[in-house]
Design a protein around this motif. Structure first.
Motif, PDB file in Angstrom:
ATOM      1  N   ASP A 284      -9.057  13.110  -1.008  1.00 47.27           N
ATOM      2  CA  ASP A 284     -10.030  12.825  -0.030  1.00 47.27           C
ATOM      3  C   ASP A 284     -10.726  11.323  -0.485  1.00 47.27           C
ATOM      4  OD1 ASP A 284     -10.248  12.790  -3.039  1.00 47.27           O
ATOM      5  OD2 ASP A 284     -12.217  14.962  -3.903  1.00 47.27           O
ATOM      6  N   ASP A 285      -9.977  10.676  -0.357  1.00 41.57           N
ATOM      7  CA  ASP A 285     -10.796   9.536  -0.776  1.00 41.57           C
ATOM      8  C   ASP A 285     -11.164   9.050   0.545  1.00 41.57           C
ATOM      9  OD1 ASP A 285     -10.861   6.438  -0.465  1.00 41.57           O
ATOM     10  OD2 ASP A 285     -10.152   6.239  -2.255  1.00 41.57           O
ATOM     11  N   PRO A 286     -12.828   8.637   0.279  1.00 40.03           N
ATOM     12  CA  PRO A 286     -13.322   8.643   1.738  1.00 40.03           C
ATOM     13  C   PRO A 286     -12.427   7.062   2.419  1.00 40.03           C
ATOM     14  CG  PRO A 286     -14.928   7.817  -0.421  1.00 40.03           C
ATOM     15  CD  PRO A 286     -13.459   8.310  -1.065  1.00 40.03           C
ATOM     16  N   ASP A 287     -12.441   6.428   1.929  1.00 42.51           N
ATOM     17  CA  ASP A 287     -11.788   5.087   2.852  1.00 42.51           C
ATOM     18  C   ASP A 287     -10.015   4.813   2.650  1.00 42.51           C
ATOM     19  OD1 ASP A 287     -14.703   4.175   2.320  1.00 42.51           O
ATOM     20  OD2 ASP A 287     -13.747   3.361   0.486  1.00 42.51           O
ATOM     21  N   VAL A 288      -9.530   5.144   1.585  1.00 36.43           N
ATOM     22  CA  VAL A 288      -8.124   5.505   2.436  1.00 36.43           C
ATOM     23  C   VAL A 288      -7.972   7.025   1.608  1.00 36.43           C
ATOM     24  CG1 VAL A 288      -6.222   4.239   2.555  1.00 36.43           C
ATOM     25  CG2 VAL A 288      -7.852   2.801   1.892  1.00 36.43           C
ATOM     26  N   PRO A 289      -8.064   8.114   2.523  1.00 37.10           N
ATOM     27  CA  PRO A 289      -7.022   8.930   1.385  1.00 37.10           C
ATOM     28  C   PRO A 289      -5.349   8.880   1.466  1.00 37.10           C
ATOM     29  CG  PRO A 289      -8.480   9.804   4.033  1.00 37.10           C
ATOM     30  CD  PRO A 289      -7.781   7.795   3.732  1.00 37.10           C
ATOM     31  N   GLY A 290      -4.670   9.062   0.498  1.00 36.36           N
ATOM     32  CA  GLY A 290      -3.447   8.652  -0.388  1.00 36.36           C
ATOM     33  C   GLY A 290      -2.953  10.021  -0.023  1.00 36.36           C
ATOM     34  N   VAL A 291      -1.244  10.138  -0.248  1.00 35.50           N
ATOM     35  CA  VAL A 291      -0.573  11.073  -0.158  1.00 35.50           C
ATOM     36  C   VAL A 291      -0.193  11.354  -2.220  1.00 35.50           C
ATOM     37  CG1 VAL A 291      -0.192  11.534   1.972  1.00 35.50           C
ATOM     38  CG2 VAL A 291       1.157  10.137  -0.140  1.00 35.50           C
ATOM     39  N   ALA A 292       0.417  12.370  -2.141  1.00 38.57           N
ATOM     40  CA  ALA A 292       1.073  12.868  -2.895  1.00 38.57           C
ATOM     41  C   ALA A 292       2.761  12.091  -3.588  1.00 38.57           C
ATOM     42  CB  ALA A 292       1.179  14.211  -3.551  1.00 38.57           C
ATOM     43  N   PRO A 293       2.976  11.585  -4.700  1.00 43.05           N
ATOM     44  CA  PRO A 293       4.486  10.667  -4.319  1.00 43.05           C
ATOM     45  C   PRO A 293       5.686  11.763  -3.997  1.00 43.05           C
ATOM     46  CG  PRO A 293       3.364  10.568  -6.242  1.00 43.05           C
ATOM     47  CD  PRO A 293       2.169  11.388  -5.418  1.00 43.05           C
ATOM     48  N   THR A 294       6.499  11.342  -3.657  1.00 42.30           N
ATOM     49  CA  THR A 294       7.781  12.560  -3.728  1.00 42.30           C
ATOM     50  C   THR A 294       8.990  13.228  -4.808  1.00 42.30           C
ATOM     51  OG1 THR A 294       8.707  10.776  -2.598  1.00 42.30           O
ATOM     52  CG2 THR A 294       8.119  12.326  -1.426  1.00 42.30           C
ATOM     53  N   ARG A 295       8.880  13.592  -5.169  1.00 45.41           N
ATOM     54  CA  ARG A 295       9.876  13.399  -6.449  1.00 45.41           C
ATOM     55  C   ARG A 295      11.039  12.836  -6.113  1.00 45.41           C
ATOM     56  NH1 ARG A 295       9.480  14.913 -11.065  1.00 45.41           N
ATOM     57  NH2 ARG A 295       7.828  16.414 -10.608  1.00 45.41           N
ATOM     58  N   GLU A 296      11.794  12.632  -4.718  1.00 44.66           N
ATOM     59  CA  GLU A 296      12.757  11.140  -5.276  1.00 44.66           C
ATOM     60  C   GLU A 296      12.166  10.365  -5.609  1.00 44.66           C
ATOM     61  OE1 GLU A 296      13.572  14.704  -2.345  1.00 44.66           O
ATOM     62  OE2 GLU A 296      11.914  13.686  -3.001  1.00 44.66           O
ATOM     63  N   ALA A 297      10.651   9.720  -5.159  1.00 41.29           N
ATOM     64  CA  ALA A 297      10.179   8.648  -5.769  1.00 41.29           C
ATOM     65  C   ALA A 297       9.963   8.406  -7.371  1.00 41.29           C
ATOM     66  CB  ALA A 297       8.877   8.321  -5.130  1.00 41.29           C
ATOM     67  N   LEU A 298       9.297   9.545  -7.483  1.00 44.87           N
ATOM     68  CA  LEU A 298       9.185   9.767  -9.366  1.00 44.87           C
ATOM     69  C   LEU A 298      10.324   9.462  -9.963  1.00 44.87           C
ATOM     70  CD1 LEU A 298       6.288  12.447  -9.388  1.00 44.87           C
ATOM     71  CD2 LEU A 298       6.099   9.703  -8.928  1.00 44.87           C
ATOM     72  N   ASP A 299      11.594  10.344  -9.308  1.00 44.85           N
ATOM     73  CA  ASP A 299      13.273  10.199  -9.990  1.00 44.85           C
ATOM     74  C   ASP A 299      13.403   8.708 -10.256  1.00 44.85           C
ATOM     75  OD1 ASP A 299      12.490  12.307 -10.386  1.00 44.85           O
ATOM     76  OD2 ASP A 299      14.546  13.226  -9.047  1.00 44.85           O
ATOM     77  N   GLY A 300      13.003   8.551  -9.117  1.00 46.41           N
ATOM     78  CA  GLY A 300      13.291   7.001  -8.397  1.00 46.41           C
ATOM     79  C   GLY A 300      12.474   5.408  -9.838  1.00 46.41           C
ATOM     80  N   VAL A 301      11.916   5.875  -9.682  1.00 41.20           N
ATOM     81  CA  VAL A 301      10.695   5.338 -10.821  1.00 41.20           C
ATOM     82  C   VAL A 301      11.536   5.615 -11.836  1.00 41.20           C
ATOM     83  CG1 VAL A 301       8.547   4.957 -12.465  1.00 41.20           C
ATOM     84  CG2 VAL A 301       8.506   5.156  -9.201  1.00 41.20           C
ATOM     85  N   ALA A 302      11.074   6.417 -12.198  1.00 41.26           N
ATOM     86  CA  ALA A 302      11.707   6.977 -14.435  1.00 41.26           C
ATOM     87  C   ALA A 302      13.153   6.661 -14.006  1.00 41.26           C
ATOM     88  CB  ALA A 302      12.416   8.441 -14.088  1.00 41.26           C
ATOM     89  N   LYS A 303      14.382   6.483 -13.673  1.00 38.32           N
ATOM     90  CA  LYS A 303      15.743   5.634 -13.293  1.00 38.32           C
ATOM     91  C   LYS A 303      15.604   4.172 -13.837  1.00 38.32           C
ATOM     92  CE  LYS A 303      17.696   9.178 -10.508  1.00 38.32           C
ATOM     93  NZ  LYS A 303      18.957   9.870  -9.454  1.00 38.32           N
ATOM     94  N   ILE A 304      15.169   3.719 -13.470  1.00 38.11           N
ATOM     95  CA  ILE A 304      14.610   2.043 -13.325  1.00 38.11           C
ATOM     96  C   ILE A 304      13.529   1.906 -14.804  1.00 38.11           C
ATOM     97  CG2 ILE A 304      13.131   0.159 -12.542  1.00 38.11           C
ATOM     98  CD1 ILE A 304      13.715   1.354  -9.711  1.00 38.11           C
TER      99      ILE A 304
END
Length: 332
Positions: free
Chosen positions: A62-82
Motif C-alpha cells: 500500500d505504499d503511496p509512491d511505489v507499491p511493492g510485491v512480496a518476494p517469491t519463495r524461490e528468491a528467499l531460498d536463493g538469498v538463504a543459500k548464498i
C-alpha cells in the motif's frame, strides 16, 4: 543486504550477488565468486561484509509512491543459500549477532559516526547500516525466515528417534514416558525439550515423563564451535485413561442346518471312521438336502451346503468324464 528497488543500478553500486524472482543467482561486482571481493553495498560497513541484491520492488503493497510485491519463495531460498555459503566459510551462525565498527568519515553521509561500534544480525537489511528504505518492507520482514533457512543449511537438523512409545499416524502414544535417542558428536551437549522447556539431558539418549495430553518433544544440540541445531518436532500423546466399554447384551446366533451338516461331515472325514459310518454321514447330508428341497416346495428358502454342492459337481464331472472317455483296448 539487498535492494528494495533495482531499476538501473550503476556498476559501482552492484552488490556482489544478485538473485532474481526465480531464485537464480548472478555474479554482481567483478572479481570472481571464489575471491574475497571488497564490495560497495553499505557505506561505512563494507569491510567484513558481503552484499546481496534481490531484483524487484519490495516496498509495502500500500505504499503511496511505489507499491511493492512480496518476494517469491524461490528468491528467499536463493538469498538463504548464498548467506549460508558465505557465512559458513568462516563458521558464522546465520541466526547470531555480530558487532561492526563504522568506517564512514563524519559528514560524508554515513548513518553512524566514524568509529562507532554497532551490533547487527549476521543477516541484516540495508537499512540497518545505512539511511535508506532498502530492502523494502516486504523483503525486510522476511529476513527472520531467511536466517532460519540459512541456519538449516549450514547446520542440518539433528537425526533422532523416539522409543518407549507406539508410533501411529505420524504420532507417538505412551502412558507416561518416552525416550529420545541420537548419535552424539564429540564436544556437543544435548537436551530434550517438552513443549519448549528443557525436560532432560543426556549423552546419547534421554527419557522424559509426560503429563496426560499432547506434547511437542524435540532434541537440541550445542556444538563445540558455538553453533546449535535441533531435530524435527515429535508429537507425543500421553494417555493414562483406560478405555471404557459400555455394557452390551451379547447375542449368539443359533447354529444353522448348514453349519451342522458341514461340522458333521468334517468330523467324520477327519476321524477317518468306518466306511459304513461315512456312508451314514453322507446319507444324513443327502437327507438334509431333501429336506431343503421340501422347504423350497413349501415356500421357504433353502440353505445351500458348500460341501454338498462340491460333491455334486464332482459326481457330475466323473459321469461326464466316463461318458466321453474312449475305450482302451489291450495291445494284441
Amino acid at each position: 543486504m539487498g535492494c528494495g528497488r533495482v531499476d538501473r543500478p550503476e556498476p559501482a553500486d552492484l552488490r556482489q550477488r544478485l538473485v532474481d524472482k526465480c531464485g537464480t543467482v548472478f555474479e554482481g561486482r567483478a572479481g570472481g565468486v571464489d575471491r574475497p571481493v571488497h564490495g560497495a553495498h553499505t557505506y561505512g560497513f563494507n569491510t567484513d561484509t558481503t552484499g546481496i541484491a534481490v531484483l524487484g520492488t519490495y516496498t509495502a503493497a500500500d505504499d503511496p509512491d511505489v507499491p511493492g510485491v512480496a518476494p517469491t519463495r524461490e528468491a528467499l531460498d536463493g538469498v538463504a543459500k548464498i548467506a549460508a555459503w558465505k557465512l559458513g566459510l568462516t563458521g558464522v551462525d546465520p541466526t547470531a549477532k555480530t558487532t561492526l565498527t563504522s568506517a564512514a568519515p563524519d559528514g560524508t553521509g554515513g548513518k553512524y559516526p566514524y568509529g562507532q561500534q554497532v551490533e547487527f544480525d549476521t543477516i541484516s537489511g540495508h537499512r540497518d547500516g545505512f539511511a535508506t528504505a532498502c530492502p523494502g518492507e516486504q523483503l525486510y520482514s522476511a529476513l527472520p525466515a531467511i536466517r532460519t533457512a540459512a541456519k538449516q543449511i549450514t547446520v542440518p537438523a539433528l537425526t533422532a528417534t523416539v522409543t518407549g512409545a507406539a508410533a501411529a499416524g505420524g504420532r507417538y502414544y505412551t502412558k507416561s514416558t518416552a525416550s529420545v535417542n541420537w548419535t552424539p558428536e564429540e564436544g556437543a551437549t544435548y537436551h530434550v525439550s517438552v513443549d519448549g522447556a528443557t525436560a532432560a539431558t543426556g549423552a546419547a539418549s534421554a527419557t522424559v515423563t509426560l503429563t496426560p495430553g499432547t506434547h511437542s518433544v524435540q532434541l537440541h544440540a550445542a556444538f563445540a564451535d558455538g553453533t546449535t541445531s535441533a531435530s524435527p518436532v515429535f508429537t507425543v500423546i500421553a494417555d493414562t485413561i483406560r478405555p471404557v466399554i459400555s455394557s452390551q447384551a451379547l447375542s449368539l446366533r443359533r447354529s444353522t442346518r448348514q453349519q451342522r451338516r458341514v461340522a458333521r461331515l468334517a468330523h467324520l472325514e477327519s476321524d477317518r471312521q468306518h466306511p459304513s459310518q461315512l456312508a451314514e454321514g453322507h446319507h444324513a447330508v443327502r437327507q438334509d438336502v431333501r429336506d431343503d428341497h421340501h422347504a423350497v416346495g413349501r415356500g421357504r428358502q433353502a440353505v445351500h451346503d458348500p460341501v454338498v454342492d462340491a460333491e455334486r459337481r464332482g459326481r457330475r464331472g466323473q459321469r461326464h468324464h466316463r461318458r466321453h472317455q474312449p475305450l482302451h483296448r489291450r495291445p494284441q
